[in-house]
Design a protein around this motif. Structure first.
Motif, PDB file in Angstrom:
ATOM      1  N   ARG A 281      56.401  21.391  -7.131  1.00 42.81           N
ATOM      2  CA  ARG A 281      56.064  20.060  -6.647  1.00 42.81           C
ATOM      3  C   ARG A 281      56.210  19.052  -7.788  1.00 42.81           C
ATOM      4  NH1 ARG A 281      50.773  17.469  -3.639  1.00 42.81           N
ATOM      5  NH2 ARG A 281      51.475  15.401  -4.228  1.00 42.81           N
ATOM      6  N   THR A 282      56.554  17.828  -7.429  1.00 45.38           N
ATOM      7  CA  THR A 282      56.671  16.750  -8.420  1.00 45.38           C
ATOM      8  C   THR A 282      55.562  15.739  -8.190  1.00 45.38           C
ATOM      9  OG1 THR A 282      59.061  17.033  -8.529  1.00 45.38           O
ATOM     10  CG2 THR A 282      58.201  14.933  -9.289  1.00 45.38           C
ATOM     11  N   ARG A 283      54.937  15.313  -9.263  1.00 46.39           N
ATOM     12  CA  ARG A 283      53.947  14.223  -9.170  1.00 46.39           C
ATOM     13  C   ARG A 283      54.351  13.123 -10.132  1.00 46.39           C
ATOM     14  NH1 ARG A 283      48.989  16.799  -6.817  1.00 46.39           N
ATOM     15  NH2 ARG A 283      49.681  18.954  -6.847  1.00 46.39           N
TER      16      ARG A 283
ATOM     17  N   GLU B 173      54.629  22.633 -12.069  1.00 43.83           N
ATOM     18  CA  GLU B 173      54.965  21.353 -11.444  1.00 43.83           C
ATOM     19  C   GLU B 173      55.716  20.469 -12.430  1.00 43.83           C
ATOM     20  OE1 GLU B 173      51.558  20.925  -8.019  1.00 43.83           O
ATOM     21  OE2 GLU B 173      51.494  19.491  -9.675  1.00 43.83           O
ATOM     22  N   LEU B 174      56.434  19.512 -11.865  1.00 43.10           N
ATOM     23  CA  LEU B 174      57.104  18.500 -12.684  1.00 43.10           C
ATOM     24  C   LEU B 174      56.252  17.236 -12.616  1.00 43.10           C
ATOM     25  CD1 LEU B 174      59.663  17.507 -14.236  1.00 43.10           C
ATOM     26  CD2 LEU B 174      60.552  16.797 -12.019  1.00 43.10           C
ATOM     27  N   TRP B 175      55.742  16.810 -13.741  1.00 41.63           N
ATOM     28  CA  TRP B 175      54.925  15.589 -13.785  1.00 41.63           C
ATOM     29  C   TRP B 175      55.696  14.518 -14.539  1.00 41.63           C
ATOM     30  CZ3 TRP B 175      48.922  16.473 -14.528  1.00 41.63           C
ATOM     31  CH2 TRP B 175      48.458  17.313 -13.503  1.00 41.63           C
ATOM     32  N   GLU B 176      55.793  13.362 -13.885  1.00 37.82           N
ATOM     33  CA  GLU B 176      56.489  12.236 -14.509  1.00 37.82           C
ATOM     34  C   GLU B 176      55.495  11.157 -14.865  1.00 37.82           C
ATOM     35  OE1 GLU B 176      60.730  12.417 -12.093  1.00 37.82           O
ATOM     36  OE2 GLU B 176      59.479  10.602 -11.995  1.00 37.82           O
ATOM     37  N   PHE B 177      55.484  10.770 -16.105  1.00 34.41           N
ATOM     38  CA  PHE B 177      54.643   9.653 -16.547  1.00 34.41           C
ATOM     39  C   PHE B 177      55.564   8.464 -16.771  1.00 34.41           C
ATOM     40  CE2 PHE B 177      50.478  11.451 -17.067  1.00 34.41           C
ATOM     41  CZ  PHE B 177      50.744  12.808 -17.054  1.00 34.41           C
ATOM     42  N   GLN B 178      55.318   7.431 -15.982  1.00 30.36           N
ATOM     43  CA  GLN B 178      56.181   6.251 -16.064  1.00 30.36           C
ATOM     44  C   GLN B 178      55.335   5.089 -16.567  1.00 30.36           C
ATOM     45  OE1 GLN B 178      57.775   4.953 -12.316  1.00 30.36           O
ATOM     46  NE2 GLN B 178      58.587   3.083 -13.259  1.00 30.36           N
ATOM     47  N   SER B 179      55.655   4.596 -17.730  1.00 29.68           N
ATOM     48  CA  SER B 179      54.890   3.489 -18.287  1.00 29.68           C
ATOM     49  C   SER B 179      55.489   2.167 -17.846  1.00 29.68           C
ATOM     50  CB  SER B 179      54.884   3.560 -19.815  1.00 29.68           C
ATOM     51  OG  SER B 179      54.243   2.406 -20.322  1.00 29.68           O
TER      52      SER B 179
ATOM     53  N   MET C  53      45.574  22.909 -18.406  1.00 28.38           N
ATOM     54  CA  MET C  53      46.995  23.226 -18.221  1.00 28.38           C
ATOM     55  C   MET C  53      47.729  22.937 -19.520  1.00 28.38           C
ATOM     56  SD  MET C  53      47.713  19.938 -15.747  1.00 28.38           S
ATOM     57  CE  MET C  53      46.132  20.136 -14.908  1.00 28.38           C
ATOM     58  N   GLN C  54      48.953  23.441 -19.605  1.00 22.31           N
ATOM     59  CA  GLN C  54      49.807  23.139 -20.761  1.00 22.31           C
ATOM     60  C   GLN C  54      51.192  22.804 -20.237  1.00 22.31           C
ATOM     61  OE1 GLN C  54      49.160  26.914 -22.930  1.00 22.31           O
ATOM     62  NE2 GLN C  54      48.599  25.608 -24.643  1.00 22.31           N
ATOM     63  N   PHE C  55      51.968  22.123 -21.031  1.00 24.37           N
ATOM     64  CA  PHE C  55      53.283  21.710 -20.531  1.00 24.37           C
ATOM     65  C   PHE C  55      54.341  21.793 -21.621  1.00 24.37           C
ATOM     66  CE2 PHE C  55      50.898  17.813 -21.736  1.00 24.37           C
ATOM     67  CZ  PHE C  55      51.759  17.244 -22.674  1.00 24.37           C
ATOM     68  N   GLN C  56      55.573  21.667 -21.174  1.00 27.52           N
ATOM     69  CA  GLN C  56      56.714  21.519 -22.081  1.00 27.52           C
ATOM     70  C   GLN C  56      57.398  20.204 -21.720  1.00 27.52           C
ATOM     71  OE1 GLN C  56      58.896  25.239 -21.592  1.00 27.52           O
ATOM     72  NE2 GLN C  56      57.230  26.396 -22.527  1.00 27.52           N
ATOM     73  N   VAL C  57      57.794  19.461 -22.736  1.00 28.21           N
ATOM     74  CA  VAL C  57      58.425  18.165 -22.483  1.00 28.21           C
ATOM     75  C   VAL C  57      59.866  18.414 -22.055  1.00 28.21           C
ATOM     76  CG1 VAL C  57      58.958  15.886 -23.411  1.00 28.21           C
ATOM     77  CG2 VAL C  57      56.933  17.120 -24.235  1.00 28.21           C
ATOM     78  N   LEU C  58      60.230  17.852 -20.894  1.00 28.54           N
ATOM     79  CA  LEU C  58      61.575  18.058 -20.347  1.00 28.54           C
ATOM     80  C   LEU C  58      62.521  16.947 -20.789  1.00 28.54           C
ATOM     81  CD1 LEU C  58      63.370  19.713 -18.383  1.00 28.54           C
ATOM     82  CD2 LEU C  58      62.538  18.223 -16.548  1.00 28.54           C
TER      83      LEU C  58
ATOM     84  N   PHE D 157      55.866   6.081 -24.515  1.00 24.30           N
ATOM     85  CA  PHE D 157      56.165   4.799 -25.167  1.00 24.30           C
ATOM     86  C   PHE D 157      56.281   3.688 -24.126  1.00 24.30           C
ATOM     87  CE2 PHE D 157      57.194   7.963 -28.254  1.00 24.30           C
ATOM     88  CZ  PHE D 157      56.766   7.387 -29.441  1.00 24.30           C
ATOM     89  N   PRO D 158      56.183   2.439 -24.580  1.00 25.07           N
ATOM     90  CA  PRO D 158      56.283   1.313 -23.645  1.00 25.07           C
ATOM     91  C   PRO D 158      57.528   1.406 -22.760  1.00 25.07           C
ATOM     92  CG  PRO D 158      55.549   0.523 -25.770  1.00 25.07           C
ATOM     93  CD  PRO D 158      55.886   1.978 -25.949  1.00 25.07           C
ATOM     94  N   MET D 159      57.330   1.273 -21.471  1.00 25.08           N
ATOM     95  CA  MET D 159      58.378   1.253 -20.441  1.00 25.08           C
ATOM     96  C   MET D 159      59.135   2.589 -20.335  1.00 25.08           C
ATOM     97  SD  MET D 159      57.585  -1.700 -19.525  1.00 25.08           S
ATOM     98  CE  MET D 159      58.729  -2.115 -18.203  1.00 25.08           C
ATOM     99  N   GLU D 160      58.615   3.609 -20.931  1.00 21.28           N
ATOM    100  CA  GLU D 160      59.312   4.890 -20.940  1.00 21.28           C
ATOM    101  C   GLU D 160      58.873   5.764 -19.753  1.00 21.28           C
ATOM    102  OE1 GLU D 160      60.253   8.193 -24.392  1.00 21.28           O
ATOM    103  OE2 GLU D 160      58.168   7.733 -24.012  1.00 21.28           O
ATOM    104  N   THR D 161      59.777   6.638 -19.319  1.00 25.22           N
ATOM    105  CA  THR D 161      59.393   7.703 -18.388  1.00 25.22           C
ATOM    106  C   THR D 161      59.545   9.040 -19.106  1.00 25.22           C
ATOM    107  OG1 THR D 161      60.054   6.449 -16.447  1.00 25.22           O
ATOM    108  CG2 THR D 161      59.930   8.839 -16.190  1.00 25.22           C
ATOM    109  N   VAL D 162      58.463   9.813 -19.117  1.00 22.65           N
ATOM    110  CA  VAL D 162      58.476  11.129 -19.760  1.00 22.65           C
ATOM    111  C   VAL D 162      58.286  12.169 -18.673  1.00 22.65           C
ATOM    112  CG1 VAL D 162      57.403  12.594 -21.507  1.00 22.65           C
ATOM    113  CG2 VAL D 162      57.473  10.131 -21.842  1.00 22.65           C
ATOM    114  N   ARG D 163      59.158  13.163 -18.635  1.00 21.47           N
ATOM    115  CA  ARG D 163      59.060  14.217 -17.610  1.00 21.47           C
ATOM    116  C   ARG D 163      58.595  15.510 -18.271  1.00 21.47           C
ATOM    117  NH1 ARG D 163      64.494  14.789 -15.765  1.00 21.47           N
ATOM    118  NH2 ARG D 163      63.970  15.481 -13.661  1.00 21.47           N
ATOM    119  N   LEU D 164      57.576  16.103 -17.651  1.00 21.93           N
ATOM    120  CA  LEU D 164      56.951  17.299 -18.212  1.00 21.93           C
ATOM    121  C   LEU D 164      57.024  18.441 -17.209  1.00 21.93           C
ATOM    122  CD1 LEU D 164      53.613  15.607 -19.401  1.00 21.93           C
ATOM    123  CD2 LEU D 164      55.735  15.844 -20.720  1.00 21.93           C
ATOM    124  N   LEU D 165      57.315  19.628 -17.709  1.00 20.38           N
ATOM    125  CA  LEU D 165      57.176  20.836 -16.893  1.00 20.38           C
ATOM    126  C   LEU D 165      55.789  21.385 -17.207  1.00 20.38           C
ATOM    127  CD1 LEU D 165      60.720  22.336 -17.495  1.00 20.38           C
ATOM    128  CD2 LEU D 165      59.817  21.513 -15.304  1.00 20.38           C
TER     129      LEU D 165
END
Ligand code: C2O
Ligand code: CU
Ligand code: CU
Length: 475
Positions: free
Chosen positions: A351-353, A390-396, A410-415, A436-444
């Motif tokens: 699942r993606t969040r 899960e795939l978690w996306e953090f969108q700033s 939980m623990q993750f790896q940066v995708l 970072f500002p305006m960045e999207t970081v995707r994590l597994l």
């Protein structure tokens, strides 16, 4: 044959040994602070840790500043009683450890004044540098700043077989910044928006330290326990060093680099080689200058928030000076392989969040949000099946501030990062990562197996205290 330069360095070093540190100008920094001998954190002894308030304004665990280092062998059971004699509620969170929800230090589980709590859990973690600190909602920033933070070091057989630098060559460095030498937490103005930034580096509770080392290879365990300060770690002479571990323990193999970003909550272990340094020479571990904003022009500023105290985020700072004082063991070959590391991949994702990091304009409290929400103790924000990936996306959507996002349980790896390639601190198992500002970081994300209530929050402590935090239930 000793060169003239080495001779000069050696004589200057000799002066330092006579107590003239404060007279020695250092290249590359304007004004030189008086330097103090680095203290090493005390080791925990006994089975009870008592929280007390000291006369100097600090909050102490076990009477120590920083809190004593706890150690555990992977596979063992850890127990500790925490007694609260602070004069206000507190609790303890084991940052980076996967523990049952009722042991995790959720802010709903406070240890009241005069009360105590018996912690007991199985240590299932890989060897690594973890840490512990209070998690009292709206009080976490103050309690950590005033001294309640310590290392929690886990070891295992895989790590012990590597022959990494050990004993006196394995040095924990707990990095913080404060205002002058004031231990009390006194936020003003825009501190909640910007995070509480100091102007004086403290390492293991020592302001502006120096540390006497042998000409040898060292393993430095770096913990960013600052409220809001992001460090860009470099050695002043730009020498390369090797990153061997991040938040969740050893990497597959060492990564050579000359600088490393470390946000609040993050840890890194590095190998630094002083074996070719001449006796009497010094090298400074610094935080190098970096740019905060996305659009340039900020140059390490606050993104236009206005008045705040403390050295601006991204400004250069000297952290600890290593003075090479004696001969040491010759460093052996660097291990080319460190540890086995399971890699998560997209095929495992169920699942993606998405988590949007936002800003509310025109407010002075509750300014930073996640998915437009501020923390509410009794509201469950996400329900996540235990044991899944899960795939978690953090969108700033915040143009001004970097958010170090952290998850419990939980623990993750940066995708990937929308801003460019992954950096050294994105390697391995992580529990905290900079967005970072305006960045999207995707994590597994590998969701832990303990069911119950955990947290997702910004580890800029003022942001977390101000509501940039969600409840995540593992079901
Ligand atoms: Cu170190 Cu919830 O944090
Ligand atoms: Cu944590
Ligand atoms: Cu934040």
């Amino acid at each position: 044959m000793i060169s003239r330069r080495d001779f000069l360095r050696a004589s200057l070093g000799g002066g330092a040994a006579l107590g003239l540190h404060s007279l020695l100008p250092l290249a590359g920094c304007g004004h030189e602070a008086k330097r103090n001998l680095l203290q090493l954190p005390r080791e925990m002894s006994g089975t009870t840790l008592t929280a007390t308030a000291a006369m100097d304004g600090s909050f102490r665990l076990g009477g120590a500043l920083p809190a004593p280092t706890l150690r555990a062998q992977s596979g063992s059971t850890f127990s500790l009683a925490v007694m609260n004699q602070l004069g206000e509620p507190t609790n303890i969170h084991w940052h980076g450890l996967l523990v049952p929800a009722d042991m995790d230090g959720h802010p709903k589980d406070l240890i009241q004044t005069g009360g105590s709590k018996q912690f007991s859990f199985a240590v299932r973690q890989r060897a690594g540098t973890y840490w512990y600190h209070p998690h009292q909602h709206m009080g976490t920033g103050r309690q950590i700043h005033q001294g309640m933070a310590g290392f929690y070091l886990v070891t295992d057989a895989e790590e012990q077989a590597l022959g990494l630098p050990s004993g006196e060559f394995d040095v924990p460095l707990l990095l913080q910044d404060r205002r002058g030498e004031e231990l009390r937490y006194t936020p003003i103005g825009n501190d909640m928006a910007d995070g509480y930034l100091g102007d004086t580096p403290f390492v293991n509770g020592t302001p502006n330290p120096f540390f006497e080392v042998a000409a040898a290879r060292y393993r430095l365990r770096l913990l960013n326990a600052a409220n809001a300060r992001i460090f860009k770690l470099t050695l002043a002479d730009q020498r390369p060093f090797h990153l061997i571990a991040t938040d969740g323990g050893l990497l597959a193999s060492p990564v050579e680099t000359t600088s490393l970003l470390l946000g609040p909550g993050e840890r890194a272990e590095i190998l630094v080689d002083f074996s070719r340094d001449s006796l009497g020479s010094s090298v400074m571990l610094q935080s190098a200058e970096f740019t905060v904003g996305s659009g340039g022009g900020h140059g390490g500023g606050h993104g236009g928030h206005g008045s705040s105290s403390g050295t601006p985020q991204g400004a250069a700072m000297d952290l600890v000076r290593f003075d090479v004082k004696r001969q040491g063991p010759a460093p052996g070959a660097l291990p080319s392989r460190l540890a086995s590391l399971d890699r998560l991949d997209m095929q495992m994702v169920q699942r993606t969040r998405r988590f949007v990091l936002g800003m509310r304009e025109g407010v002075t409290e509750g300014m930073h949000t996640i998915n437009d929400k501020l923390f509410e103790m009794a509201r469950v924000d996400e329900q996540v099946p235990a044991g899944t990936v899960e795939l978690w996306e953090f969108q700033s959507t915040d143009a001004a501030v970097i958010h170090p996002m952290h998850m419990h349980g939980m623990q993750f790896q940066v995708l990937s990062r929308s801003s460019g390639p992954l950096g050294p601190s994105d390697q391995g198992w992580k529990d905290t990562t900079l967005v970072f500002p305006m960045e999207t970081v995707r994590l597994l994300v590998r969701i832990g197996t303990d069911r119950g209530l955990f947290l997702l929050h910004c580890h800029t402590l003022e942001h977390g205290d101000d509501g940039m935090m969600l409840n995540v239930e593992l079901t």
